[in-house]
Design a protein around this motif. Sequence first.
Motif, PDB file in Angstrom:
ATOM      1  N   UNK A   1       0.550  -1.165  -0.212  1.00 54.85           N
ATOM      2  CA  UNK A   1       0.413   0.385  -0.107  1.00 54.85           C
ATOM      3  C   UNK A   1       0.806   1.096   0.315  1.00 54.85           C
ATOM      4  N   UNK A   2       0.953   1.843  -0.886  1.00 51.85           N
ATOM      5  CA  UNK A   2       1.693   3.237  -1.130  1.00 51.85           C
ATOM      6  C   UNK A   2       1.085   3.852  -1.456  1.00 51.85           C
ATOM      7  N   UNK A   3       1.208   4.970  -0.633  1.00 49.59           N
ATOM      8  CA  UNK A   3       0.377   6.811  -0.817  1.00 49.59           C
ATOM      9  C   UNK A   3       1.416   7.708   0.120  1.00 49.59           C
TER      10      UNK A   3
ATOM     11  N   UNK B   1      11.775  -0.085  -1.152  1.00 48.60           N
ATOM     12  CA  UNK B   1      12.518  -0.492  -2.707  1.00 48.60           C
ATOM     13  C   UNK B   1      12.951  -2.471  -2.508  1.00 48.60           C
ATOM     14  N   UNK B   2      13.068  -2.299  -1.140  1.00 54.41           N
ATOM     15  CA  UNK B   2      13.576  -3.473  -0.685  1.00 54.41           C
ATOM     16  C   UNK B   2      12.632  -4.554  -1.043  1.00 54.41           C
ATOM     17  N   UNK B   3      11.759  -3.889  -0.546  1.00 56.09           N
ATOM     18  CA  UNK B   3      10.793  -4.605   0.014  1.00 56.09           C
ATOM     19  C   UNK B   3       9.149  -4.795  -1.370  1.00 56.09           C
TER      20      UNK B   3
ATOM     21  N   UNK C   1       5.390   7.451  -5.753  1.00 57.57           N
ATOM     22  CA  UNK C   1       5.427   7.322  -6.965  1.00 57.57           C
ATOM     23  C   UNK C   1       6.649   6.812  -7.144  1.00 57.57           C
ATOM     24  N   UNK C   2       7.863   6.598  -6.284  1.00 56.68           N
ATOM     25  CA  UNK C   2       8.930   5.515  -6.622  1.00 56.68           C
ATOM     26  C   UNK C   2       8.622   4.387  -6.877  1.00 56.68           C
ATOM     27  N   UNK C   3       7.986   3.999  -5.750  1.00 55.54           N
ATOM     28  CA  UNK C   3       7.157   2.697  -5.455  1.00 55.54           C
ATOM     29  C   UNK C   3       6.291   1.970  -6.817  1.00 55.54           C
ATOM     30  N   UNK C   4       5.692   3.176  -7.501  1.00 56.93           N
ATOM     31  CA  UNK C   4       4.699   2.415  -8.544  1.00 56.93           C
ATOM     32  C   UNK C   4       6.157   2.185  -9.749  1.00 56.93           C
TER      33      UNK C   4
ATOM     34  N   UNK D   1       8.873   1.762  -9.855  1.00 53.85           N
ATOM     35  CA  UNK D   1       9.758  -0.052  -9.233  1.00 53.85           C
ATOM     36  C   UNK D   1       9.427  -0.727  -9.775  1.00 53.85           C
ATOM     37  N   UNK D   2       7.460  -0.976  -9.351  1.00 51.49           N
ATOM     38  CA  UNK D   2       6.699  -1.223  -9.586  1.00 51.49           C
ATOM     39  C   UNK D   2       6.146  -2.099 -10.949  1.00 51.49           C
ATOM     40  N   UNK D   3       6.176  -1.006 -11.787  1.00 53.54           N
ATOM     41  CA  UNK D   3       5.869  -1.047 -12.932  1.00 53.54           C
ATOM     42  C   UNK D   3       7.420  -1.742 -13.542  1.00 53.54           C
ATOM     43  N   UNK D   4       8.687  -0.924 -13.223  1.00 52.10           N
ATOM     44  CA  UNK D   4      10.193  -2.056 -14.415  1.00 52.10           C
ATOM     45  C   UNK D   4       9.983  -3.452 -13.181  1.00 52.10           C
ATOM     46  N   UNK D   5       9.663  -4.285 -12.824  1.00 43.78           N
ATOM     47  CA  UNK D   5       8.900  -5.362 -12.565  1.00 43.78           C
ATOM     48  C   UNK D   5       7.760  -6.223 -13.020  1.00 43.78           C
ATOM     49  N   UNK D   6       6.768  -4.825 -13.746  1.00 41.61           N
ATOM     50  CA  UNK D   6       5.480  -5.937 -14.997  1.00 41.61           C
ATOM     51  C   UNK D   6       4.848  -6.223 -13.336  1.00 41.61           C
ATOM     52  N   UNK D   7       4.904  -5.553 -12.458  1.00 40.04           N
ATOM     53  CA  UNK D   7       3.708  -6.063 -11.472  1.00 40.04           C
ATOM     54  C   UNK D   7       2.659  -5.589 -11.255  1.00 40.04           C
TER      55      UNK D   7
END
Length: 119
Positions: free
Chosen positions: A9-11, A74-76, A94-97, A99-105
């Motif tokens: 959960x990111x915000x 980032x590690x999580x 925004x950074x979490x998002x 990273x998620x997009x880079x990982x394809x999740x």
Amino acid sequence: MTTPLLILIAGPYRSGTGGDPDAIARNLERLEAAAAPIYALGHVPMIGEWVALPILRGIDTASGDGDVMYETARRLLQHCDAVLRLPGESSGADTDVAIARERGIPVYTDLSEIPALEG
């Protein structure tokens, strides 16, 4: 879907608070308000601050260990299956998002987008 997802959960947490502890606490409450609905869908909710805050209490941040909050997230995210991005300005979220997009999740922007676990 038959396997529970680990959903970050990111915000906003510190963003927009001016360092006010009450405002930070309200932001954490908003993040935590999404946890029970995610759990009810059959998944495991996760908030980076749940992991990072105990780390911060146990280290000397003045020693130049970097930004523990961002690094912990980032590690999580290497273990998460999806992200729920809550509204509000937050460079960390925004950074979490990103990273998620880079990982394809998947990145969800509303609880209604998260699929329920079957069975």
